[in-house]
Design a protein around this motif. Sequence first.
Motif, PDB file in Angstrom:
ATOM      1  N   LEU A 107     106.798  55.688 148.493  1.00 46.45           N
ATOM      2  CA  LEU A 107     105.903  55.065 147.749  1.00 46.45           C
ATOM      3  C   LEU A 107     105.903  55.476 146.363  1.00 46.45           C
ATOM      4  CD1 LEU A 107     102.963  53.653 147.650  1.00 46.45           C
ATOM      5  CD2 LEU A 107     101.641  55.702 147.931  1.00 46.45           C
ATOM      6  N   SER A 108     105.638  54.482 145.413  1.00 40.50           N
ATOM      7  CA  SER A 108     105.646  54.633 143.968  1.00 40.50           C
ATOM      8  C   SER A 108     104.365  54.187 143.385  1.00 40.50           C
ATOM      9  CB  SER A 108     107.043  53.824 143.377  1.00 40.50           C
ATOM     10  OG  SER A 108     108.032  54.537 143.530  1.00 40.50           O
ATOM     11  N   ILE A 109     103.837  55.227 142.642  1.00 45.09           N
ATOM     12  CA  ILE A 109     102.504  54.654 141.924  1.00 45.09           C
ATOM     13  C   ILE A 109     102.917  54.816 140.246  1.00 45.09           C
ATOM     14  CG2 ILE A 109     100.176  55.652 141.103  1.00 45.09           C
ATOM     15  CD1 ILE A 109      99.883  56.709 143.952  1.00 45.09           C
ATOM     16  N   GLU A 110     102.552  53.916 139.619  1.00 44.66           N
ATOM     17  CA  GLU A 110     102.958  53.467 138.348  1.00 44.66           C
ATOM     18  C   GLU A 110     101.896  53.988 137.418  1.00 44.66           C
ATOM     19  OE1 GLU A 110     105.708  52.218 137.461  1.00 44.66           O
ATOM     20  OE2 GLU A 110     106.464  51.986 139.543  1.00 44.66           O
ATOM     21  N   GLN A 111     102.479  54.249 135.981  1.00 40.24           N
ATOM     22  CA  GLN A 111     101.461  54.948 134.998  1.00 40.24           C
ATOM     23  C   GLN A 111     100.363  53.742 134.900  1.00 40.24           C
ATOM     24  OE1 GLN A 111     103.656  55.778 131.470  1.00 40.24           O
ATOM     25  NE2 GLN A 111     102.251  57.009 130.587  1.00 40.24           N
ATOM     26  N   ASP A 112      99.231  54.118 134.126  1.00 40.00           N
ATOM     27  CA  ASP A 112      98.271  53.282 133.593  1.00 40.00           C
ATOM     28  C   ASP A 112      97.823  51.936 134.425  1.00 40.00           C
ATOM     29  OD1 ASP A 112      98.379  55.318 131.764  1.00 40.00           O
ATOM     30  OD2 ASP A 112      99.464  54.111 130.105  1.00 40.00           O
TER      31      ASP A 112
END
Length: 305
Positions: free
Chosen positions: A25-30
């Motif tokens: 999983l990737s979680i992006e900034q802002d």
Amino acid sequence: MNSVVELRHLTKVYKSMIALNDVSLSIEQDSIYGLLGRNGAGKTTLMSILTAQNFATSGEVEVFGENPYENARVLKRMCFVRESQKYPEDSKAKHAFANARRFFPHWDQVFAEELIEEFRLPLNTTVKKLSRGQQSAIGVIIGLASRAEITFFDEPYLGFDAVARQTFYDRLIADYAEHPRTVVLSSHLIDEVADLIENVIVIDRGSIIIDDSAEEVRKRAVNIVGDADAIARLVAGREVIHRESLGRVASVTMLGRLSSVDHEYIADANLDLAPVSLQQLIVRTTQEGPVDPSAAATEVRSVQT
């Protein structure tokens, strides 16, 4: 956008139970994420591992490009607000806020005082004597006023009444607009948070079954109501996640997008189309078991005429 969280093949096993199963999983900034799923799906375990309050059995965890375990540089940039947060026996709300003010480098004391007033939170009463909603308010205020670069809210407002929950949602959106950061919001109240979240992550039995923008997720399914035989011809060979019938009338929820030929068929057969809410989609997919995420995003073949 930049990724602030990267998980690769993360697995967590408790004795004979697999809480997380090969999660990448990737979680992006802002961005505001909705972390959704049934009780016991693995949501709290995932957030606990990301905030170094639990350990993975295997796999890799990176937050801001580093392993978060015993890493003060990373931990001070995150805030984890969880349901039923424990406090010392004689602790008061003012003590919790004083500790948060020392720990979080972006703490906004003026904002915290505004929230204390809005939630009508007594500061000099011991936490154990506060109502469930007042205890929830402590965590919510810390989560908002900390302005951490990543904030995890794990059902922290379950003791709130409808007015307090709306106050939380309004304040979250307004402050996020002025001070963008990454927010991961775990909630059972999917309909209430649907308009807040920009990205959707759904966990079912320890596996990620949906990871996409909220806009794309809403396009994954459609509900069709009308003559049962006509609907049966329309959905033949397609992935149906819910079906109801009453006499000659059927209601079917199916995955996939409709083609122009499908729309012509629906009009000719006098069928009714209705959008599927985020809550309906998630309930249906987790009721019936995991759905192949790639299948949900594909275009559906046209109806043969």
